[in-house]
Write an enzyme that holds these catalytic residues in place. Structure first.
Site, PDB file in Angstrom:
ATOM      1  N   TYR A 169      61.615  34.838  62.405  1.00 61.18           N
ATOM      2  CA  TYR A 169      62.444  35.865  61.775  1.00 61.18           C
ATOM      3  C   TYR A 169      62.445  37.145  62.604  1.00 61.18           C
ATOM      4  CZ  TYR A 169      63.781  39.829  58.956  1.00 61.18           C
ATOM      5  OH  TYR A 169      64.373  40.999  58.536  1.00 61.18           O
TER       6      TYR A 169
ATOM      7  N   GLY B 177      67.127  41.062  57.850  1.00 61.64           N
ATOM      8  CA  GLY B 177      67.367  41.226  56.428  1.00 61.64           C
ATOM      9  C   GLY B 177      68.169  40.081  55.847  1.00 61.64           C
TER      10      GLY B 177
END
Length: 523
Positions: A69, A76
């Site tokens: 990530y 987000g």
């Protein structure tokens, strides 16, 4: 936001603060922010290996798993959007670029230094996946006093302080503006003068820099220091007010306060006893009961004193935490996704702090109202005018100062609405519950500025009142500690005879208060 604090030679700490992942105190951050202490990165092998190990594990994970990530994905709500391998090096730059939308006033140079320092302390914990080189660049900014220009508005306090911290990330990469040598200049120009090549952020370093609580925590450091000092100064002003009003010094009896054992409240009462030289209550005091703004001062100031330890605990825990996302655990070989960027603890400190401090302003404002009013000041001249009898009709003493103090108090009280209850769902409802910690911190600093203005006004007036009391027949002598403090104040501002404009003196006093100019009580 904050005036410059120029360090005096005796306030400078010669030993640099060595960062190695160990706990750092609020006072150490403050010393660095105010330019009183240098910072150095530890050269210990174990520390540097721990930092490097996290970055190496992240690199290995990218090779083996291919998906991390914020490293190979969007940010987000865009976390499911894969970023092509050819664009991965550009991803960190994209992060700080699209967050370059901050508005409002820029943080002061001291506050921006504190932001760098707080981010350094967090990244030195060794679980953010950054390199030693990044930490060295942050130290370089502090060492050469090349400080990012950071707009104060634009953070909702989760995912941390993304927008303001984007200005730190951009500066490391040679972009945007810095404060250097007292001037705002292009970062690229300053780097070129120092022969420094702009930094190239490694895979997670943009996220690690920006996805944290450094701005709200940095502002919290200043708020804490200013609050602790205001609690002591309010105590000293109260002692002067009691004397000037010919009040009852035995309202602060030790046995009386033993019956209500809040430690901070008792500390304030003890300080007032010592200031007023009133160790033991007589069998029955000649003055029975003073008004609440003096009699109940320990109960008002004591709330601040009793809250300071847990405010410190919350702030120092946040300061010494790893608060970005995800965290990298190289020892156990895992990436941990969470929400440590949420600034709820800082928000709660700032919201409660501003409420407690606004009450200090209200307390002092009520004391000043008594001092200037002949119905309540027990024989002092109206509005504490020091003019001669022949000139009394023309002179109005502290009449306008009391009006100003009332205005500043009202504004402080108005601003005590908690910021943390105004959470807004943002960023496509990914950030659907946010802390508002940075807004809370900014609110707290504004309230503190107003409280300092009220303190300056009341201090100026109470020194006048004490001297006027001393001119009356049968007046008790000023206790030794208060006499010494009065003498120190008179070196900053003179007594008021004929009316004069007091703005400059009040501004000077506000600056002295913010700089914690007088040594008041031992810790």
């Amino acid at each position: 936001m904050m005036t410059r604090h120029d360090p005096t030679p005796d306030s400078i700490i010669s030993e640099p603060l060595v960062l190695d992942g160990s706990t750092v105190s609020l006072e150490e951050v403050l010393a660095v922010a105010e330019g009183r202490r240098r910072v150095a990165l530890s050269t210990a092998t174990a520390f540097r290996e721990r930092i490097a190990k996290g970055n190496a594990f992240l690199e290995r994970l990218l090779e083996e798993d291919g998906v991390v990530y914020g490293v190979t994905t969007g940010y987000g709500d865009s976390c499911n959007r894969a970023v092509p391998a050819a664009d991965l090096e550009q991803l960190p730059r994209q992060l700080y670029t699209f967050h370059g939308c901050g508005l409002g006033e820029a943080l002061s140079v001291e506050a921006a230094r504190a932001v760098i320092m707080v981010r350094l302390v967090s990244l030195c914990r060794g679980v953010s996946g950054v390199s030693v080189e990044l930490l060295e660049r942050l130290v370089w900014l502090l060492e050469h006093d090349v400080i990012p220009v950071i707009p104060e508005e634009g953070s909702v306090g989760a995912s941390g302080d993304l927008t303001p911290l984007s200005y730190l990330a951009a500066v490391l990469c040679g972009e945007r503006d810095v404060l250097h040598g007292g001037q705002r200049r292009s970062t690229a120009e300053v780097f070129a003068e120092h022969g420094l090549v702009p930094y190239r952020l490694k895979p997670k370093e943009g996220l690690a820099l920006m996805n944290g609580t450094a701005v709200m925590t940095a502002l919290g450091v200043f708020a804490f220091a200013r609050t602790a000092y205001l609690a002591q100064l309010t105590t000293r002003i109260t002692a002067l007010s009691v004397h000037a009003l010919d009040g009852n010094p035995y309202h602060f009896d030790a046995q009386l306060f033993a019956a209500k054992p809040h430690p901070g409240q008792n500390k304030v009462a003890e300080r007032l006893r010592d200031d007023l030289h009133a160790p033991d209550t007589p069998r029955n005091s000649p003055r029975l009961q003073d008004r609440y703004s003096t009699r109940c001062a320990p109960h008002v100031i004591g709330v601040v004193e009793d809250a300071l330890p847990w405010w410190r605990q919350f702030l120092e825990n946040e300061l010494n935490s790893a608060n970005d996302n995800p965290l990298i655990d190289a020892e156990y070989g895992k990436v941990m996704h969470g929400g440590h960027f949420y600034g709820g603890h800082v928000a709660f400190v700032m919201d409660s702090l501003k409420q407690a401090c606004a009450n200090l302003a209200d307390l002092l404002d009520r004391q000043l109202a008594q001092l200037v009013d002949t119905r309540f000041n027990h024989g002092l001249p109206s509005n504490l005018s020091g003019a001669s009898a022949e000139r009394a009709s023309l002179n109005h003493g502290y009449k306008a100062v009391q009006i100003g103090a009332s205005a500043w108090t009202a504004e402080a009280l108005k601003l005590t609405m908690p910021a943390s209850v105004f959470s807004r769902s943002t960023e496509c409802h990914n950030q659907d519950k946010v802390s508002m910690g940075t807004i809370a911190a900014r609110d707290a600093l504004r309230v503190l500025t107003l409280v300092e203005q009220v303190a300056a006004a009341t201090l100026h007036a109470v020194c006048q009142a004490v001297e006027l009391r001393g001119q009356l027949d049968g007046a008790a002598p000023l206790p030794k500690r208060l006499a010494a403090f009065l003498e120190a104040c008179r070196r900053v501002f003179p007594a008021l005879g004929e009316d004069r404009a007091l703005e400059h003196e009040l501004r000077t006093l506000c600056g002295r208060i913010r700089q914690r100019h007088w040594s008041l009580y031992d810790a």
